[in-house]
Write a protein that holds these residues in place. Structure first.
Motif, short mmCIF file in Angstrom:
data_model
loop_
_atom_site.label_atom_id
_atom_site.label_comp_id
_atom_site.label_asym_id
_atom_site.label_seq_id
_atom_site.Cartn_x
_atom_site.Cartn_y
_atom_site.Cartn_z
N MET A 46 52.27 8.56 6.59
CA MET A 46 52.13 9.93 6.10
C MET A 46 52.37 10.02 4.60
O MET A 46 51.58 10.62 3.86
N GLN A 47 53.48 9.42 4.15
CA GLN A 47 53.85 9.51 2.74
C GLN A 47 52.82 8.81 1.87
O GLN A 47 52.58 9.21 0.73
N SER A 48 52.24 7.75 2.41
CA SER A 48 51.28 6.99 1.63
C SER A 48 49.95 7.75 1.52
O SER A 48 49.33 7.77 0.47
N ILE A 49 49.53 8.41 2.60
CA ILE A 49 48.30 9.21 2.55
C ILE A 49 48.44 10.31 1.50
O ILE A 49 47.56 10.55 0.69
N ILE A 50 49.62 10.94 1.48
CA ILE A 50 49.81 12.10 0.61
C ILE A 50 50.19 11.69 -0.82
O ILE A 50 50.31 12.51 -1.71
N GLY A 51 50.40 10.40 -1.03
CA GLY A 51 50.62 9.92 -2.40
C GLY A 51 52.07 9.91 -2.84
O GLY A 51 52.36 9.76 -4.02
N LEU A 52 53.01 10.06 -1.91
CA LEU A 52 54.42 10.02 -2.31
C LEU A 52 54.94 8.58 -2.34
O LEU A 52 55.92 8.28 -2.99
N ILE A 53 54.27 7.69 -1.59
CA ILE A 53 54.58 6.27 -1.63
C ILE A 53 53.29 5.55 -2.01
O ILE A 53 52.26 5.78 -1.40
N PRO A 54 53.31 4.70 -3.04
CA PRO A 54 52.08 4.02 -3.43
C PRO A 54 51.69 2.97 -2.40
O PRO A 54 52.54 2.27 -1.86
N SER A 55 50.39 2.88 -2.11
CA SER A 55 49.93 1.84 -1.18
C SER A 55 49.54 0.61 -1.99
O SER A 55 49.20 0.71 -3.17
N ASN A 56 49.63 -0.57 -1.35
CA ASN A 56 49.32 -1.80 -2.06
C ASN A 56 47.88 -2.24 -1.83
O ASN A 56 47.33 -3.00 -2.59
N HIS A 57 47.31 -1.75 -0.74
CA HIS A 57 45.95 -2.18 -0.41
C HIS A 57 45.34 -1.13 0.52
O HIS A 57 46.04 -0.45 1.23
N GLY A 58 44.03 -1.03 0.48
CA GLY A 58 43.34 -0.13 1.40
C GLY A 58 42.90 1.15 0.73
O GLY A 58 43.25 1.40 -0.43
N THR A 59 42.12 1.93 1.47
CA THR A 59 41.63 3.19 0.89
C THR A 59 41.89 4.36 1.83
O THR A 59 41.98 4.19 3.05
N VAL A 60 42.03 5.53 1.23
CA VAL A 60 42.15 6.77 1.99
C VAL A 60 41.05 7.69 1.50
O VAL A 60 40.97 8.00 0.31
N ILE A 61 40.15 8.08 2.41
CA ILE A 61 39.05 8.98 2.04
C ILE A 61 39.33 10.31 2.70
O ILE A 61 39.54 10.39 3.91
N PHE A 62 39.35 11.38 1.89
CA PHE A 62 39.56 12.72 2.43
C PHE A 62 38.40 13.59 2.01
O PHE A 62 38.11 13.70 0.82
N ASP A 63 37.72 14.18 3.01
CA ASP A 63 36.64 15.10 2.72
C ASP A 63 35.58 14.46 1.80
O ASP A 63 35.08 15.09 0.88
N GLY A 64 35.30 13.17 2.05
CA GLY A 64 34.28 12.48 1.28
C GLY A 64 34.73 11.95 -0.07
O GLY A 64 33.95 11.38 -0.82
N GLN A 65 36.02 12.13 -0.40
CA GLN A 65 36.53 11.77 -1.71
C GLN A 65 37.57 10.66 -1.56
O GLN A 65 38.42 10.74 -0.67
N ASP A 66 37.52 9.66 -2.43
CA ASP A 66 38.54 8.62 -2.38
C ASP A 66 39.82 9.17 -3.02
O ASP A 66 39.86 9.47 -4.21
N ILE A 67 40.87 9.34 -2.22
CA ILE A 67 42.10 9.94 -2.75
C ILE A 67 43.24 8.92 -2.82
O ILE A 67 44.40 9.28 -3.02
N THR A 68 42.90 7.63 -2.67
CA THR A 68 43.94 6.60 -2.61
C THR A 68 44.90 6.68 -3.81
O THR A 68 46.11 6.55 -3.66
N LYS A 69 44.34 6.88 -5.00
CA LYS A 69 45.19 6.85 -6.19
C LYS A 69 45.44 8.25 -6.77
O LYS A 69 45.96 8.38 -7.87
N VAL A 70 45.03 9.28 -6.05
CA VAL A 70 45.22 10.64 -6.57
C VAL A 70 46.69 11.03 -6.41
O VAL A 70 47.26 10.87 -5.32
N PRO A 71 47.34 11.52 -7.50
CA PRO A 71 48.75 11.89 -7.36
C PRO A 71 48.95 13.05 -6.39
O PRO A 71 48.07 13.91 -6.25
N CYS A 72 50.09 13.05 -5.75
CA CYS A 72 50.42 14.01 -4.70
C CYS A 72 50.12 15.45 -5.09
O CYS A 72 49.51 16.19 -4.32
N HIS A 73 50.53 15.86 -6.29
CA HIS A 73 50.42 17.30 -6.61
C HIS A 73 48.98 17.77 -6.71
O HIS A 73 48.71 18.97 -6.71
N LYS A 74 48.01 16.83 -6.83
CA LYS A 74 46.61 17.24 -6.93
C LYS A 74 45.96 17.40 -5.55
O LYS A 74 44.93 18.03 -5.42
N LEU A 75 46.59 16.76 -4.53
CA LEU A 75 45.97 16.77 -3.20
C LEU A 75 46.00 18.16 -2.58
O LEU A 75 45.14 18.52 -1.79
#
Lengths: 236, 290
Positions: A46-75
């Motif tokens: 959960m924390q990694s999807i929302i950007g509170l914990i950085p992930s080391n590998h992999g991608t998270v796509i939300f609503d067609g957008q790659d949000i893997t590296k998007v900071p939490c406050h923008k999500l």
């Protein structure tokens, strides 16, 4: 198309690998649950999807957008928010101010007021206590506030981390009822729970997480009927 | 009459301490660090006033320049020195802050030399009400700091940015979930704290016109004490702590027998208050969040 797509997500805490490459998806209008024991990696996911914990590998796509590296406050602006484990409401602010914080990304004052009224309608207890300092609320009321606060940002996808934790059985039922209502009103839900029985009962689909890996998946009913799940998570 | 004069003078220097203590307490509450370079921002403000006044002879313009310069300095220090250390051990951040403190002091010394500069901000007389005789600088300090304290309280309670500051100070993670840009809030906090430090520098030069590169050192430490007495992290606490320290200082320095021990008495009060209430007067015990 999936609203949320998690692909091969890996998270390390130092040398310890907490998530060993998990992949799953949440479709629009679903309640999807991750169940698993303590330390399985549910909260990390959960924390990694929302950007509170950085992930080391992999991608998270939300609503067609790659949000893997998007900071939490923008999500929040993108329509993704979380009710964190342990509720984490702002104890020193009033109920009303907590809801205002939830609507932080809402620029339109009249919409903000309407949304607060909607939350009060959904949770009349919060309306009764709107000027009370949030830290003085009961556990159940705090959970209502945490959910209400998250709904203030009008999320497309709501992440709920252990919403039933520490609540009395009666309130647990109430919380699951609220989650179902939110889904019926159009909010997609990703739920993390230790209460496997109750959460599988309301889930469209679910995944079982064990030591950082997904070991089983299926519809809520399938998993509730599965021998392995029964043995490990449903007490028999 | 003398006792009233002493109290007013104490409240006034307490106002100066409160201005500085607010910077410490806000940065501690929001960025969770002790910014030991905060006192030196006062000194930089002093030199900004000095330089502007040489050029224009206008103290109000000098204050304006000092406030803007200190805000930019505070923001830069945070960006360059502290931000890269976010998440590092508190000790590393503390040592960095001490390093920044020396850097500012030494830079000022290189530019302006070691000899004290005289900065006569304004020639002001005394205000006389009946038998009361109070220097104008005391009145100006008292009124200005009261206005700033009220304004800051309203800002924190009533504005969106102010509430975001409270939220970040209570739970940074949850604040991010609300869509609050924590880096921006920390930047604003440093800007406000540094502006208040510049104002404190102005008050100090009104009181005593001698300016050196260590102008902010002792007041910085004392204001930090005030912030701890009031409960570090608490904005009203910093105000109460500052005013209390100012009054204690004014009262003790009235008697020739106790006056040399003023600093000792102030720190003794700190120790006693911390023994009775380890979190300070308005401090709260916060549960650690993971």
């Amino acid at each position: 198309m999936a609203l949320l797509e998690v692909k091969d997500l890996q998270v390390y805490y130092g040398v310890i690998q907490a998530l060993k490459g998990i992949s799953f998806e949440v479709n629009e209008g679903e309640i999807v649950t991750l169940i698993g024991a303590n330390g399985a990696g549910k909260t990390t996911t959960m924390q990694s999807i929302i950007g509170l914990i950085p992930s080391n590998h992999g991608t998270v796509i939300f609503d067609g957008q790659d949000i893997t590296k998007v900071p939490c406050h923008k999500l929040v602006h993108a329509g993704l928010t979380q009710v964190p484990e342990g509720r984490r409401i702002f104890q020193e602010l009033t109920v009303y101010e907590n809801l205002l914080m939830g609507g932080f990304s809402q620029k339109d004052q009249s919409i903000l007021k309407q949304d607060i009224e909607k939350i009060y309608e959904r949770f009349p207890r919060l309306a009764e206590r709107k000027n009370q300092i949030a830290g003085t609320l009961s556990g159940g009321e705090q959970q209502m506030l945490a959910i209400g606060r998250a709904m203030m940002s009008r999320p497309k996808l709501l992440l709920l981390d252990e919403p039933s934790m520490g609540l009395s059985p009666l309130l647990v039922d109430q919380v699951f009822e609220i989650i179902k209502q939110l889904r019926d009103d159009g909010t997609t839900i990703l739920l993390v729970e230790q209460n496997a029985g109750k959460s599988l009962a309301i889930s469209d689909r679910a995944y079982v997480l064990e030591l950082g890996e997904i070991v089983l998946s299926g519809t809520g009913a399938e998993l509730a009927a599965s021998e392995e799940v029964k043995k490990a998570y449903l007490g028999g | 009459m003398e006792i009233i004069e002493t109290l007013i003078s104490g409240l006034s220097s307490g106002g100066t301490y409160a201005m500085i203590a607010l910077g410490y307490t806000m940065v501690y509450g929001i960025a969770k660090m002790l910014n030991f370079a905060h006192g030196d921002i006062i000194m930089v403000g002093g030199y900004a006033i000095y330089t502007t006044m040489i050029a224009t002879k206008n103290p109000i313009l000098g204050l304006g320049v000092a406030i803007i310069f200190c805000m930019l300095l505070g923001i830069s220090v945070e960006k360059i020195a502290y931000k890269p250390l976010r998440g590092a051990s508190p000790l590393a951040v503390l040592i960095t802050a001490i390093g920044v403190s020396y850097l500012l002091q030494s830079t000022a010394q290189m530019i302006f030399g070691t000899a004290p500069k005289m900065v006569i901000v304004a020639e002001m007389g005394n205000m006389e009400i009946g038998a009361l005789k109070i220097p104008y600088y005391i009145i100006v300090t008292l009124v200005c700091s009261a206005i700033v304290m009220v304004a800051l309280t309203l800002f924190v309670k009533k504005t969106k940015t102010g509430r975001a500051m409270v939220a970040v100070s209570e739970d940074r993670g949850a604040a991010q979930l609300m869509g609050i840009n924590v880096n921006r809030i920390i930047m604003i906090t440093f800007a406000i704290g540094s502006a208040l430090a510049a104002l404190a520098g102005f008050f100090m030069l009104m009181k005593a016109p001698s300016l050196t590169n260590t102008l902010g050192a002792m007041p910085g430490i004392k204001a930090f004490t005030a912030a701890v007495i009031g409960g570090i992290g608490s904005i009203p606490g910093a105000m109460i702590g500052g005013l209390l320290l100012g009054i204690v200082e004014a009262v003790t320095s009235k008697s020739a027998a106790i006056a040399p021990y003023t600093d000792a008495i102030e720190f003794l009060i700190l120790i006693i208050i911390l023994l009775v209430r380890p979190t300070g007067i308005l401090g709260k015990v916060r549960r650690e969040k993971v």
